[in-house]
Design a protein around this motif. Structure first.
Motif, PDB file in Angstrom:
ATOM      1  N   SER A  78      41.666  37.295  54.130  1.00  0.00           N
ATOM      2  CA  SER A  78      40.566  36.828  53.296  1.00  0.00           C
ATOM      3  C   SER A  78      40.397  37.709  52.064  1.00  0.00           C
ATOM      4  CB  SER A  78      39.275  36.801  54.108  1.00  0.00           C
ATOM      5  OG  SER A  78      38.186  36.441  53.306  1.00  0.00           O
ATOM      6  N   SER A  82      40.821  36.499  48.226  1.00  0.00           N
ATOM      7  CA  SER A  82      39.725  36.685  47.273  1.00  0.00           C
ATOM      8  C   SER A  82      40.172  37.487  46.059  1.00  0.00           C
ATOM      9  CB  SER A  82      38.546  37.403  47.934  1.00  0.00           C
ATOM     10  OG  SER A  82      37.949  36.601  48.893  1.00  0.00           O
ATOM     11  N   ALA A  83      40.919  38.554  46.296  1.00  0.00           N
ATOM     12  CA  ALA A  83      41.384  39.380  45.178  1.00  0.00           C
ATOM     13  C   ALA A  83      42.349  38.599  44.292  1.00  0.00           C
ATOM     14  CB  ALA A  83      42.066  40.638  45.703  1.00  0.00           C
ATOM     15  N   THR A  84      43.231  37.813  44.891  1.00  0.00           N
ATOM     16  CA  THR A  84      44.172  37.008  44.118  1.00  0.00           C
ATOM     17  C   THR A  84      43.436  35.965  43.283  1.00  0.00           C
ATOM     18  OG1 THR A  84      45.864  37.302  45.819  1.00  0.00           O
ATOM     19  CG2 THR A  84      46.168  35.472  44.294  1.00  0.00           C
ATOM     20  N   GLU A  85      42.455  35.310  43.885  1.00  0.00           N
ATOM     21  CA  GLU A  85      41.678  34.306  43.156  1.00  0.00           C
ATOM     22  C   GLU A  85      40.909  34.938  42.003  1.00  0.00           C
ATOM     23  OE1 GLU A  85      37.929  31.346  44.036  1.00  0.00           O
ATOM     24  OE2 GLU A  85      39.261  31.877  45.686  1.00  0.00           O
ATOM     25  N   GLU A  86      40.300  36.079  42.244  1.00  0.00           N
ATOM     26  CA  GLU A  86      39.536  36.762  41.202  1.00  0.00           C
ATOM     27  C   GLU A  86      40.457  37.237  40.077  1.00  0.00           C
ATOM     28  OE1 GLU A  86      36.189  37.677  39.326  1.00  0.00           O
ATOM     29  OE2 GLU A  86      36.268  36.725  41.287  1.00  0.00           O
ATOM     30  N   LEU A  87      41.618  37.739  40.430  1.00  0.00           N
ATOM     31  CA  LEU A  87      42.586  38.170  39.426  1.00  0.00           C
ATOM     32  C   LEU A  87      43.060  36.990  38.586  1.00  0.00           C
ATOM     33  CD1 LEU A  87      44.143  40.638  38.391  1.00  0.00           C
ATOM     34  CD2 LEU A  87      45.965  40.030  39.977  1.00  0.00           C
ATOM     35  N   ASP A  88      43.310  35.862  39.228  1.00  0.00           N
ATOM     36  CA  ASP A  88      43.726  34.663  38.482  1.00  0.00           C
ATOM     37  C   ASP A  88      42.643  34.209  37.513  1.00  0.00           C
ATOM     38  OD1 ASP A  88      46.189  34.579  39.677  1.00  0.00           O
ATOM     39  OD2 ASP A  88      45.653  33.022  41.131  1.00  0.00           O
ATOM     40  N   LYS A  89      41.385  34.282  37.951  1.00  0.00           N
ATOM     41  CA  LYS A  89      40.282  33.874  37.072  1.00  0.00           C
ATOM     42  C   LYS A  89      40.083  34.856  35.925  1.00  0.00           C
ATOM     43  CE  LYS A  89      37.249  32.780  40.501  1.00  0.00           C
ATOM     44  NZ  LYS A  89      35.907  32.652  41.033  1.00  0.00           N
ATOM     45  N   THR A  90      40.183  36.143  36.211  1.00  0.00           N
ATOM     46  CA  THR A  90      39.895  37.170  35.220  1.00  0.00           C
ATOM     47  C   THR A  90      40.999  37.307  34.180  1.00  0.00           C
ATOM     48  OG1 THR A  90      38.667  38.387  36.886  1.00  0.00           O
ATOM     49  CG2 THR A  90      39.301  39.600  34.936  1.00  0.00           C
TER      50      THR A  90
END
Length: 127
Positions: A78, A82-90
């Motif tokens: 998890s 979450s970190a991958t999703e946040e990195l993709d967004k940022t």
């Protein structure tokens, strides 16, 4: 909160009921599986039936260990998601080009990236 309480109560229940279940499970497995191992299987069955509390406690300890490993595996997966999703967004890009030591990117490298056939954007160079 309710889920955590349910998990704790389930673990306590398995620890309390473990010795009772252990003797029944050992008898069933002894009749089916352990006989195939000959004298070693019979010795293992007798040893497990001699002290069902110890057998149940060992099974409970293994169950708790597996539950902790499974829990940490889920938490770790998890966190990575979450970190991958946040990195993709940022970041908003597929690749980041930077130097090893924090030095500025040389203009020749910027031009080489721009001239690649699949390039479709303007570079954002950071030192």
């Amino acid at each position: 909160m309710w889920l955590g309480l349910g998990v704790v109560l389930s673990l306590i229940g398995f620890v309390v009921v473990g010795p009772v279940l252990a003797s029944g499970v050992v008898r069933v497995l002894g009749a089916i599986l352990l006989r195939a191992f000959g004298p070693v299987g019979r010795m293992a069955e007798r040893n497990a039936l001699r002290n069902p509390r110890r057998t149940g406690a060992t099974g409970a300890a293994l169950m708790i260990g597996l539950a902790l490993v499974a829990c940490l595996s889920v938490v770790g997966s998890s966190m990575v998601a979450s970190a991958t999703e946040e990195l993709d967004k940022t970041v908003g890009t597929d690749f980041i080009i930077q130097s090893d030591r924090g030095l500025p990117i040389v203009p020749q490298a910027v031009e080489a990236v721009k001239n690649t056939p699949s390039w479709s954007g303007s570079p954002s160079t950071s030192g």
